[in-house]
Write a protein that holds these residues in place. Structure first.
Motif, PDB file in Angstrom:
ATOM      1  N   THR A  46       0.816  -1.219   0.000  1.00 44.44           N
ATOM      2  CA  THR A  46       0.000   0.000   0.000  1.00 44.44           C
ATOM      3  C   THR A  46       0.845   1.262   0.000  1.00 44.44           C
ATOM      4  OG1 THR A  46      -0.106   0.142   2.409  1.00 44.44           O
ATOM      5  CG2 THR A  46      -1.819  -1.161   1.305  1.00 44.44           C
ATOM      6  N   VAL A  91       1.561   2.924   2.596  1.00 44.35           N
ATOM      7  CA  VAL A  91       1.164   3.742   3.746  1.00 44.35           C
ATOM      8  C   VAL A  91       2.314   3.795   4.749  1.00 44.35           C
ATOM      9  CG1 VAL A  91      -0.389   3.812   5.752  1.00 44.35           C
ATOM     10  CG2 VAL A  91      -1.298   3.320   3.474  1.00 44.35           C
ATOM     11  N   ARG A 143      -0.699   8.499   3.586  1.00 45.11           N
ATOM     12  CA  ARG A 143      -0.997   7.626   2.452  1.00 45.11           C
ATOM     13  C   ARG A 143      -0.422   8.230   1.181  1.00 45.11           C
ATOM     14  NH1 ARG A 143      -4.460  10.107  -0.626  1.00 45.11           N
ATOM     15  NH2 ARG A 143      -5.881  11.625   0.250  1.00 45.11           N
TER      16      ARG A 143
END
Length: 116
Positions: A57, A59, A83
Motif C-alpha cells: 500500500t 502507507v 498515504r
C-alpha cells in the motif's frame, strides 16, 4: 532516532527515518541510491519514536508517545498515518487526524484478556 530500509516498487530501496524531542519531531523518506530526500513532515506531535511502511500500500505510520505529567513515564501517544497518492514516497499526504492511544498495563496471570 530510528531508521530502517525498505524496498519499494516506485522508488527502489528507501530509508525511513524519524527523530524528535519530547513534544514534536520529523519523519522523512530518502532514496538510498542517491540519498535524495523524497518526503518529509516536521510537525509530528508527541515524541516520534518509530516509523514503518506497509508493503503493497505504501502507507507510512509514525508512532509518537506522550509523557506523563511532570515529564514522567509515557501514558499514551498517537499514530500518524500518511498515504501515497501514487507509487512514489514523494506523494505522501496525511490520512486524517492522528489516532490517539493510551498505554494499558496488565498484571497477573490473566494475560491480555484480563485487561480492562
Amino acid at each position: 532516532m530510528e531508521h530502517r530500509f525498505r524496498a519499494t516498487d516506485g522508488d527502489g530501496e528507501i530509508l525511513l527515518a524519524v527523530t524528535g524531542t519530547s513534544t514534536t519531531g520529523t519523519a522523512s523518506v530518502y532514496r538510498r541510491r542517491d540519498k535524495k530526500l523524497l518526503w518529509s513532515v516536521s510537525d509530528v506531535r508527541n515524541y516520534p519514536h518509530s516509523i514503518e511502511r506497509a508493503r503493497g500500500t505504501g502507507v507510512v505510520v509514525v508512532a509518537g508517545r506522550s509523557h506523563g505529567s511532570g515529564g514522567g513515564a509515557a501514558t499514551g501517544g498517537s499514530l500518524h498515518v500518511f498515504r501515497p497518492a501514487n507509487s512514489h514516497a514523494s506523494s505522501l499526504v496525511r490520512a486524517g487526524s492522528p489516532v490517539p492511544f493510551r498505554r494499558t498495563v496488565c498484571c497477573g496471570t490473566r494475560g491480555w484478556s484480563g485487561c480492562g
